[in-house]
Scaffold this active site. Structure first.
Site, PDB file in Angstrom:
ATOM      1  N   TYR A   1      65.621  88.744  23.561  1.00 20.86           N
ATOM      2  CA  TYR A   1      65.657  89.219  24.955  1.00 20.86           C
ATOM      3  C   TYR A   1      65.005  88.207  25.877  1.00 20.86           C
ATOM      4  O   TYR A   1      65.562  87.851  26.931  1.00 20.86           O
ATOM      5  CB  TYR A   1      64.937  90.565  25.060  1.00 20.86           C
TER       6      TYR A   1
ATOM      7  N   SER B   1      62.846  89.126  34.248  1.00 29.12           N
ATOM      8  CA  SER B   1      61.811  89.952  33.632  1.00 29.12           C
ATOM      9  C   SER B   1      60.583  89.076  33.433  1.00 29.12           C
ATOM     10  O   SER B   1      60.705  87.852  33.317  1.00 29.12           O
ATOM     11  CB  SER B   1      62.291  90.474  32.272  1.00 29.12           C
TER      12      SER B   1
END
Length: 244
Positions: A151, A138
């Site tokens: 995250y 990501s």
């Protein structure tokens, strides 16, 4: 070059990027093993491509389940050219909220799940003398945002793991590709526990200036389609208008 006949195993294949990648690969003649915790959405793949598809219910947190998935892929297709470590969750929250269960879930799925895939497939790839491991990261894997600290930490970790694989296995003819999607319309927002934050992320992911899962699927297929002597180690894929 072509992906026709390639044997590709995908985790997190029931929706989003994994689902789109499986569909694109099958359309181009690959053989695809698909795994997910929920496999109801994958039935049509097996119905329409019975000889070219394997579907298994797998929780990537469980090493035995992941290894069984790899073993059954090899048993059905005779080998494995590519593992696409795609499964991931994103129950983001501010650190002050102390959502330890969510933190642990992200660590178990986003980090341990990737490790389970790597450790299960490397012996197969070393034995056959070639292979390609791909992982979904990501843009949060190199930039931290409020509420995304844990995250992001898991995605930073995936970068480290994949770089380790690259350095350790490059002499064994095993390639690595790490894909950093920017804002992409997927179901990841559904794992956010706070309703207001979940709705905000849903609105962001389903606006008119985001990537579609099919856009990332094309990048995965592009990476698979590179010649054996070419390793496309990292792909940063953002919407053109994304800020930052």
């Amino acid at each position: 070059m072509s992906v026709k006949g390639k044997i590709v195993a995908i985790t997190g294949a029931s929706s989003g990027i994994g689902f789109a990648t499986a569909r694109l690969l099958l359309d181009q003649g690959a053989k695809v093993a698909m795994s997910a915790r929920h496999v109801d959405s994958l039935g049509d793949f097996e119905k329409n491509h019975p000889d070219d598809v394997l579907i298994m219910k797998v929780d990537v947190r469980d090493h035995k389940q992941v290894k069984s998935f790899i073993d059954q892929t090899v048993e059905k297709f005779g080998g494995i050219d590519v593992l696409f470590n795609n499964a991931g969750i994103m129950p983001v929250s501010k650190l002050i909220e102390d959502r330890r269960s969510d933190w642990q879930d992200m660590i178990d799925v986003n980090i341990t799940g990737v490790l389970n895939g790597i450790s299960s497939v490397l012996p197969v790839m070393e034995k056959q003398g070639h292979g390609h491991i791909i992982a979904t990261d990501s843009t949060a894997g190199f930039k931290v945002f409020p509420s995304f600290a844990v995250y992001s930490a898991t995605k930073f970790a995936v970068k480290a793991l994949m770089e380790g694989v690259r350095q350790e296995e490059q002499q064994k003819n095993i390639k690595t590709t790490l894909i950093y999607p920017g804002t992409t319309a997927t179901d990841l927002y559904k794992t956010i526990p706070d309703q207001k934050a979940r709705e905000a992320e849903h609105s962001l992911q389903h606006g008119d200036r985001v990537l579609q899962a099919e856009d990332i699927a094309k990048m995965v297929v592009f990476a698979i389609d590179t010649p054996d002597h070419v390793s496309l180690n990292e792909l940063n894929v953002r919407p053109t208008l994304q800020e930052p």
